[in-house]
Write a protein that holds these residues in place. Sequence first.
Motif, PDB file in Angstrom:
ATOM      1  N   TYR A   1      37.161  32.614  40.542  1.00 18.35           N
ATOM      2  CA  TYR A   1      37.195  34.046  40.777  1.00 18.35           C
ATOM      3  C   TYR A   1      35.980  34.720  40.156  1.00 18.35           C
ATOM      4  O   TYR A   1      35.317  34.179  39.277  1.00 18.35           O
ATOM      5  N   ASP A   2      35.697  35.924  40.649  1.00 14.59           N
ATOM      6  CA  ASP A   2      34.625  36.757  40.118  1.00 14.59           C
ATOM      7  C   ASP A   2      35.206  37.525  38.943  1.00 14.59           C
ATOM      8  O   ASP A   2      36.139  38.311  39.110  1.00 14.59           O
ATOM      9  N   GLU A   3      34.687  37.288  37.760  1.00 14.10           N
ATOM     10  CA  GLU A   3      35.263  37.881  36.560  1.00 14.10           C
ATOM     11  C   GLU A   3      35.225  39.413  36.588  1.00 14.10           C
ATOM     12  O   GLU A   3      36.190  40.072  36.223  1.00 14.10           O
ATOM     13  N   VAL A   4      34.139  40.013  37.031  1.00 12.94           N
ATOM     14  CA  VAL A   4      34.023  41.470  37.061  1.00 12.94           C
ATOM     15  C   VAL A   4      35.002  42.074  38.051  1.00 12.94           C
ATOM     16  O   VAL A   4      35.715  43.027  37.741  1.00 12.94           O
ATOM     17  N   GLU A   5      35.070  41.520  39.262  1.00  9.29           N
ATOM     18  CA  GLU A   5      35.997  42.043  40.262  1.00  9.29           C
ATOM     19  C   GLU A   5      37.438  41.875  39.801  1.00  9.29           C
ATOM     20  O   GLU A   5      38.279  42.728  40.054  1.00  9.29           O
TER      21      GLU A   5
ATOM     22  N   GLY B   1      23.493  36.402  38.997  1.00 11.77           N
ATOM     23  CA  GLY B   1      23.807  37.619  38.264  1.00 11.77           C
ATOM     24  C   GLY B   1      25.288  37.936  38.165  1.00 11.77           C
ATOM     25  O   GLY B   1      25.672  38.914  37.535  1.00 11.77           O
ATOM     26  N   ARG B   2      26.134  37.130  38.779  1.00 13.13           N
ATOM     27  CA  ARG B   2      27.590  37.333  38.701  1.00 13.13           C
ATOM     28  C   ARG B   2      28.172  36.328  37.720  1.00 13.13           C
ATOM     29  O   ARG B   2      27.632  35.241  37.543  1.00 13.13           O
ATOM     30  N   ARG B   3      29.284  36.674  37.130  1.00 13.31           N
ATOM     31  CA  ARG B   3      29.982  35.776  36.204  1.00 13.31           C
ATOM     32  C   ARG B   3      31.297  35.364  36.855  1.00 13.31           C
ATOM     33  O   ARG B   3      32.044  36.212  37.348  1.00 13.31           O
ATOM     34  N   TYR B   4      31.539  34.072  36.865  1.00 16.10           N
ATOM     35  CA  TYR B   4      32.716  33.502  37.514  1.00 16.10           C
ATOM     36  C   TYR B   4      33.623  32.833  36.493  1.00 16.10           C
ATOM     37  O   TYR B   4      33.179  32.398  35.434  1.00 16.10           O
TER      38      TYR B   4
END
Length: 181
Positions: free
Chosen positions: A54-58, A110-113
Amino acid sequence: MRLVLLLVAVAMTAGLSSCTVPPAGLAGVGVDAHGGLVGYLAVCHDHIDGAQLYDEVESEHQADAMTAVDRSVKGSWTAPAPVRDFAAWSLTTPSAGWRADQPMVRLLPGRRYGFFGGTKDNSWSAEHIFFSTADLKRVKPRQVLYMDYFHGPEHSVVGSVADFRRAACQDEPIGATGTAH
């Protein structure tokens, strides 16, 4: 699809409450010879039924934990049988009986998963690994990126599969065999 919704609910509930699903092992990620993402589960006791990316920010901004569609989920897999010891499988092209309930999307720089394992009945989990595409550049085939929770919630380690399996069920901090981040 039920496992997908269950794992989403587990992830969201863990983020919203002080109660979490107790760990039965550790989750990690690696890369294959072609750069494809590989999932790893090391189980110390009981079992794990599947895994989710999953996308941690979302995930943090998900308004309702019970929504039918969770946009933060970037991939979900079900094991062919409960994992009671160890499993490794391609997240891009699942094999060895693993089923992609939701095929993995392309990971964005640039995304954290987050990647973790869970059970259908919400009884056990495999502790998360949090990572970015930049973190994956530190990993070579047959190596695993995993969290060293003994050194803090943000301490990731790159080690061999044997290091990962040992770390999953140890009671002491990880030794010098892995490379810390």
